[in-house]
Design a protein around this motif. Sequence first.
Motif, PDB file in Angstrom:
ATOM      1  N   THR A 634      53.346  91.048  -7.183  1.00  0.00           N
ATOM      2  CA  THR A 634      53.714  92.103  -6.239  1.00  0.00           C
ATOM      3  C   THR A 634      54.179  91.495  -4.931  1.00  0.00           C
ATOM      4  N   TYR A 636      54.881  92.826  -0.743  1.00  0.00           N
ATOM      5  CA  TYR A 636      54.808  93.908   0.250  1.00  0.00           C
ATOM      6  C   TYR A 636      55.814  93.630   1.358  1.00  0.00           C
ATOM      7  N   SER A 663      60.251  98.139 -10.970  1.00  0.00           N
ATOM      8  CA  SER A 663      59.321  99.170 -10.507  1.00  0.00           C
ATOM      9  C   SER A 663      58.785  98.797  -9.146  1.00  0.00           C
ATOM     10  N   SER A 664      58.173  99.780  -8.497  1.00  0.00           N
ATOM     11  CA  SER A 664      57.647  99.570  -7.146  1.00  0.00           C
ATOM     12  C   SER A 664      56.444 100.468  -6.951  1.00  0.00           C
ATOM     13  N   TYR A 673      56.036 103.365  -2.779  1.00  0.00           N
ATOM     14  CA  TYR A 673      57.139 102.914  -3.616  1.00  0.00           C
ATOM     15  C   TYR A 673      58.457 103.023  -2.861  1.00  0.00           C
ATOM     16  N   VAL A 674      59.484 102.452  -3.455  1.00  0.00           N
ATOM     17  CA  VAL A 674      60.801 102.458  -2.827  1.00  0.00           C
ATOM     18  C   VAL A 674      61.443 103.797  -3.170  1.00  0.00           C
ATOM     19  N   GLY A 697      60.651 105.468  -7.700  1.00  0.00           N
ATOM     20  CA  GLY A 697      60.331 104.053  -7.543  1.00  0.00           C
ATOM     21  C   GLY A 697      60.567 103.193  -8.762  1.00  0.00           C
ATOM     22  N   GLU A 698      61.162 103.746  -9.824  1.00  0.00           N
ATOM     23  CA  GLU A 698      61.303 102.975 -11.071  1.00  0.00           C
ATOM     24  C   GLU A 698      62.680 103.120 -11.682  1.00  0.00           C
ATOM     25  N   ASN A 718      62.040 103.666   3.289  1.00  0.00           N
ATOM     26  CA  ASN A 718      60.973 104.213   2.445  1.00  0.00           C
ATOM     27  C   ASN A 718      60.067 105.053   3.348  1.00  0.00           C
ATOM     28  N   PHE A 725      57.015  95.953  -3.975  1.00  0.00           N
ATOM     29  CA  PHE A 725      57.900  95.604  -5.096  1.00  0.00           C
ATOM     30  C   PHE A 725      57.077  94.904  -6.177  1.00  0.00           C
ATOM     31  N   HIS A 726      57.600  94.896  -7.394  1.00  0.00           N
ATOM     32  CA  HIS A 726      56.903  94.238  -8.511  1.00  0.00           C
ATOM     33  C   HIS A 726      57.810  93.200  -9.151  1.00  0.00           C
TER      34      HIS A 726
END
Length: 732
Positions: A634, A636, A663-664, A673-674, A697-698, A718, A725-726
């Motif tokens: 992840t 940030y 994904s976020s 999430y974004v 977010g995905e 956001n 973020f992932h």
Amino acid sequence: MRKTLFALMILAAASSAAAAQTYAGLVPRPLKVMPGEGGVVMEKGLRICVSDGLESEGAWLCKHLENVFDFDMVLSDIPVPGGVSMRLVDGMESEAYRLTVSDAQVIIEASDPAGIFYGVQTFLQMMPPEVYGQRDMELTRWELDAVTVEDAPRYGYRGVMLDVSRTFYDADHVLRLLDWMAYHKLNRFHWHLADDNGWRIEIRKYPELTEKGAWRGDGEVSPAAYGQGHGRYGGYYTQKEIRQVVEYAAERHIEIIPEIDLPGHSRSLIGVMPEMACPVDVPYISVNGETDNVLCVAREENYRILRDIFKEIASLFPSEYIHIGGDEVDHTPWNNCPHCQALARELGLEGPQEIHSHFVYRVEDIIHGLGKKMAGWDEIVISDARYDTSSMVYAWRSVESGRMSVDKGYRTVVQIGEYCYLDMKQSRAERGHSWAGIVPLSKTYSLEPDEILVGAPADSSLIVGVQAGLWGELLAWPPRLMEYQLFPRLCALAEVGWSSKADRDFADFERRLYGGHFSRLYNMGIAFRVAPPEVLYDSLSGSLRVRPPHPSAVVRYAVDGAPTASSPVCRGEVVTDAPERMLFATFFGDGLSSIAVGASNIDLYHYIDPEMTVESNFPLLEGNLESLARRGGTGYSDRVLQEGDVLTYRMASPVECSRITVSSGAPSSGMFYVTDAYVEYTTADGSVVRAGDLYHGELSFEPSAPVTQVRIVMTDSNDGYTAVFHGLRIEK
Ligand code: ACM
Ligand code: ZN
């Protein structure tokens, strides 16, 4: 004619079989259910006989019976044999009732209308579940075996708290919730009406509180939050609506306790009246991620404003309690405010906890001046302050905080997060928070309020009851998540609040839930949560072993995607050479299904983990770029995102794969999430392909050729102070 005959035949088959079962399927479980000899037949000409003062309870019963019977009922104040009579008698406890089905008639007795109302609820559970719905069954008769139910609640306070600040539910939605509560013998609705992200109650003296404070989004007083977009989001209740809801609740024997959350959680109030905050410019972020949300304790004008607000609230709500919040206050502004510090010196207040207590004393005084009692979250009893013992404390942080409250002599409502916060996830893969743990049905059911008395000399009568809490950060999507989070966990909590401690038995509760109560919830129109099956792959036999969540559950399966209502039904085992491609879900009725799950003991997606590096043109926290180069990692952002921010995943060599998922969002909750971005990827020949926009977010996409890089391109900010973020999920 044929139709009536058909209905009769079905009924003949159903009624004798159902009657004996129904008494074992009551939720919450009554104190005593004593079978008798014989029974009664309800048919044409049924009289509902009510004595003076019980017209509302009689009308409630008629309204529901009319949903299933194909004959008129007569509501009468003259008791006659053969009907359903309700009467007030002396000598029973508050809310207790006796329901007697004999050869001759049905009698519901209690010493107060609330008891009669709960007797009616139990009686309705002896009817077909369609009493709760809109589908007319056209029944012409219904047989009931003789029985006597003697019942009384364990606790006088059995509540639900709903946060309408983070996610707004209009008045009609609230009315439906009140109906659902009434069916479960719940009697307190704690209406969390003002918090950081929206002020929801019209205050005539300060119209801007709702004209401005009820809205968020770009250009509004409150910024966008919780993925509800940059557009205008919000809403509020007019005083007329509040009065209607209060009256509707009273007809269902539900008292509404309003809450205005102070002195923290006040961002929507401060957004409208910035002068209510400490006049200092010191940045802080509260534990729930907000800024500018703490009131100045030293500003005298604040108390005049709060009195005006509470005066209107006191006149709208007949409850003897007003809840003033008191939770999660960030002390930074008080520690830096010259006025708060001067006040502390003048009054000898030591530290922010005592400043907090001073504020609560002042507000308690206002509440008492309006003829009401104060309620607050358990932070109000951390300090040595002693509020009036009429004050009621809501224990939410822990069993220990509940113990502290009863030890200090306060009436205490048990709303402990790890059992009662129904915004927590029901299993790891489902939507929800998890900071108080995963809260499956069994966990909620296992709540034993007496635990807070262990080791304390306190008086057990100080535990006034239990309450479910539903916070709104994550409820905006998917649709109807509120119902999914509440049910069936609220049925469990209703039983904790109502049924005797000695009778509580989870296996028995589950039998009643799946054997009958699910059908009631379904007919109530509730989109409740259905549990997924458990699936294990057995490599020796090459089969997937599927255990349904309960014996009557219908499990369906599909290959390469989630099953639908028309997918084949699975009967325990599926032999397959592609176990990783199969998903299973439980279905109920028309339209309800669980999340889809695969075998828990195999790697479902065949992930690949190619070597890559990650770059960004905006700041991330230290070490986070390295983390993002791994699946499961992840990162940030170290500020709010901006249009033009780009995160790039660069592969060491072209990657051939079937699917990539971007994904976020915070791993524990999905928050942060974004919200606004698109994804593009570059293929080995240098072409750049736009894969699509992030949705909540995905985004998953199937690349057309081997991939050399993936970019997330932000198109707007956001809605939190960070975005998470992932690492990419790349499938073979
Ligand atoms: C709370 O959950 N902050 C009462
Ligand atoms: Zn101050």
